[in-house]
Write a protein that holds these residues in place. Structure first.
Motif, PDB file in Angstrom:
ATOM      1  N   UNK A   1       0.838  -1.204   0.000  1.00  0.00           N
ATOM      2  CA  UNK A   1       0.000   0.000   0.000  1.00  0.00           C
ATOM      3  C   UNK A   1       0.874   1.255   0.000  1.00  0.00           C
ATOM      4  N   UNK A   2       1.916   1.279   0.823  1.00  0.00           N
ATOM      5  CA  UNK A   2       2.814   2.430   0.885  1.00  0.00           C
ATOM      6  C   UNK A   2       3.462   2.683  -0.464  1.00  0.00           C
ATOM      7  N   UNK A   3       3.837   1.616  -1.147  1.00  0.00           N
ATOM      8  CA  UNK A   3       4.527   1.747  -2.421  1.00  0.00           C
ATOM      9  C   UNK A   3       3.601   2.123  -3.576  1.00  0.00           C
ATOM     10  N   UNK A   4       2.465   1.432  -3.646  1.00  0.00           N
ATOM     11  CA  UNK A   4       1.615   1.570  -4.830  1.00  0.00           C
ATOM     12  C   UNK A   4       0.493   2.601  -4.697  1.00  0.00           C
ATOM     13  N   UNK A   5       0.024   2.844  -3.447  1.00  0.00           N
ATOM     14  CA  UNK A   5      -1.106   3.749  -3.256  1.00  0.00           C
ATOM     15  C   UNK A   5      -0.640   5.083  -2.681  1.00  0.00           C
ATOM     16  N   UNK A   6      -0.029   5.046  -1.503  1.00  0.00           N
ATOM     17  CA  UNK A   6       0.427   6.300  -0.887  1.00  0.00           C
ATOM     18  C   UNK A   6       1.520   6.962  -1.718  1.00  0.00           C
ATOM     19  N   UNK A   7       2.347   6.130  -2.367  1.00  0.00           N
ATOM     20  CA  UNK A   7       3.485   6.672  -3.112  1.00  0.00           C
ATOM     21  C   UNK A   7       3.227   7.014  -4.553  1.00  0.00           C
ATOM     22  N   UNK A   8       1.952   6.913  -4.991  1.00  0.00           N
ATOM     23  CA  UNK A   8       1.681   7.168  -6.418  1.00  0.00           C
ATOM     24  C   UNK A   8       1.677   8.670  -6.743  1.00  0.00           C
TER      25      UNK A   8
END
Length: 384
Positions: free
Chosen positions: A377-384
């Motif tokens: 989630x941190x990589x793909x959602x929060x970090x988008x």
């Protein structure tokens, strides 16, 4: 002269022993009572619990009520605040079992479904017997079955949809309706960073596992991670429609503060936290709660009795008391949570009060996979 000095030394020694005994602050019977079964006829049991301060306050009320009815039993509350090592008590029990100890100083332990699983594989939890704990009949049989008769689900809460009824007159009833609402009202919905609180975690888990078979929600099989693609795609697609185009507050309270201040109109929230803050007028009286279908996740908090406890009879009496409608009313009023016993055994006014959020919830227990969800989630959602 020498004889006189010897008598003086002897007298001084006797006085020192007497003073040390007096300074101990306890009589012989008090010391025996504090350690377990003593001359006073009382038994002391140790209850280990952790969590927020309201958990400690709840147990103080329950213990006071129990001890008034059972003056021969004293309950020592060992409270470990969140983040200060609650897991260490379970680790101690596991270590005691492996080292061959014959007893432990933990007579009751409050924990999660995950704790039951970890302990049951090592045989550290005692089977609960309805002939000794008669009020087990008050608990839903499925809840006991899920706990393998090793634990009592004595309270529960779930994540629900909290919304401002002044601006949302027709709240979503299903998960798909909720996602449509978010798209149609950009910036007016928020959920917290899932690694910082269960409300945001439930929103994320629900979005992912709604695409998977129901049995996957309680499996830690690493292969399940290969099925997460649709759920993460949904979360990424919704990101720009979130509060401030993708700002995720820290902790459950972070989103409740946004709702209270009118910065958003809808959030996922823990039922107990939201009900308490509505009751204390920390949230506007326009805030309402509802559950969607499929439901968000939630679950009970369990009480377990270690197999190595030498005071099982006294511990069983406390368990039996906790499952009475009287004790459960204290649980609901103090914690704003769901009772551990069947709703129809509770006072009608409480049934009415919780009608909007007591429709049910789904339990989620994926073990170590949860941490992988947070990382992705941190990589793909929060970090988008």
């Amino acid at each position: 002269m020498l004889k006189k000095m010897k008598w003086n030394v002897l007298l001084l020694s006797v006085l020192c022993i007497a003073l040390l005994a007096g300074c101990s602050g306890k009589s012989g019977s008090e010391s025996a009572s504090a350690s377990g079964d003593g001359g006073s006829g009382t038994t002391e049991i140790s209850l280990y619990t952790s969590g927020s301060l309201n958990v400690k306050e709840l147990w103080e009320s329950l213990i006071d009520s129990f001890e008034q009815k059972n003056p021969d039993i004293k309950v020592k509350l060992v409270y470990l605040p969140s983040g200060t090592g609650g897991q260490s008590a379970l680790d101690r029990l596991l270590a005691a079992k492996k080292s061959g100890q014959t007893n432990v100083d933990v007579d009751l332990y409050e924990g999660s479904l995950d704790d039951i699983s970890k302990g049951s594989s090592e045989g550290i939890w005692a089977k609960l017997d309805s002939s000794q704990i008669t009020n087990l009949k008050n608990v839903d049989a499925k809840a006991l079955e899920q706990a393998k008769d090793l634990a009592v689900p004595y309270r529960a809460s779930s994540v629900v949809l909290a919304y401002n009824s002044a601006t949302v007159t027709n709240p979503p009833k299903t998960a798909d309706e909720l996602y449509d609402w978010i798209r149609q009202h950009p910036g007016r919905f928020a959920y917290n960073d899932p690694s910082t609180g269960g409300a945001g975690s439930s929103f994320v888990n629900t979005a992912i596992y709604n695409f998977l078979p129901p049995e996957d929600m309680n499996s830690s099989d690493p292969a399940i991670a290969q099925k997460w693609g649709q759920g993460f795609n949904l979360l990424k697609e919704l990101g720009p429609s979130m509060y401030q185009q993708g700002v995720y507050p820290k902790k459950n309270q972070g989103t409740l503060d946004l709702l209270a201040n009118g910065e958003v109109d809808m959030i996922p929230a823990w039922s107990d936290m939201a009900l308490e803050q509505i009751n204390k007028q920390l949230l506007p009286n326009t805030i309402k709660l509802t559950q969607i279908d499929p439901a968000f996740t939630g679950g009970p908090s369990y009480l377990m009795m270690p197999e190595l406890s030498s005071k099982k009879e006294a511990a069983q009496k406390l368990l039996d008391y906790v499952l009475t409608p009287e004790a459960q009313t204290i649980v609901v009023n103090k914690m704003y949570g769901y009772p551990g016993i069947k709703w129809d055994l509770m006072p009608k006014e409480l049934q009415d009060q919780f009608a909007s959020v007591s429709a049910g919830y789904r339990q989620f227990n994926s073990g170590d996979l949860q941490q992988e969800i947070y990382k992705r989630w941190q990589s793909e959602v929060a970090g988008q």
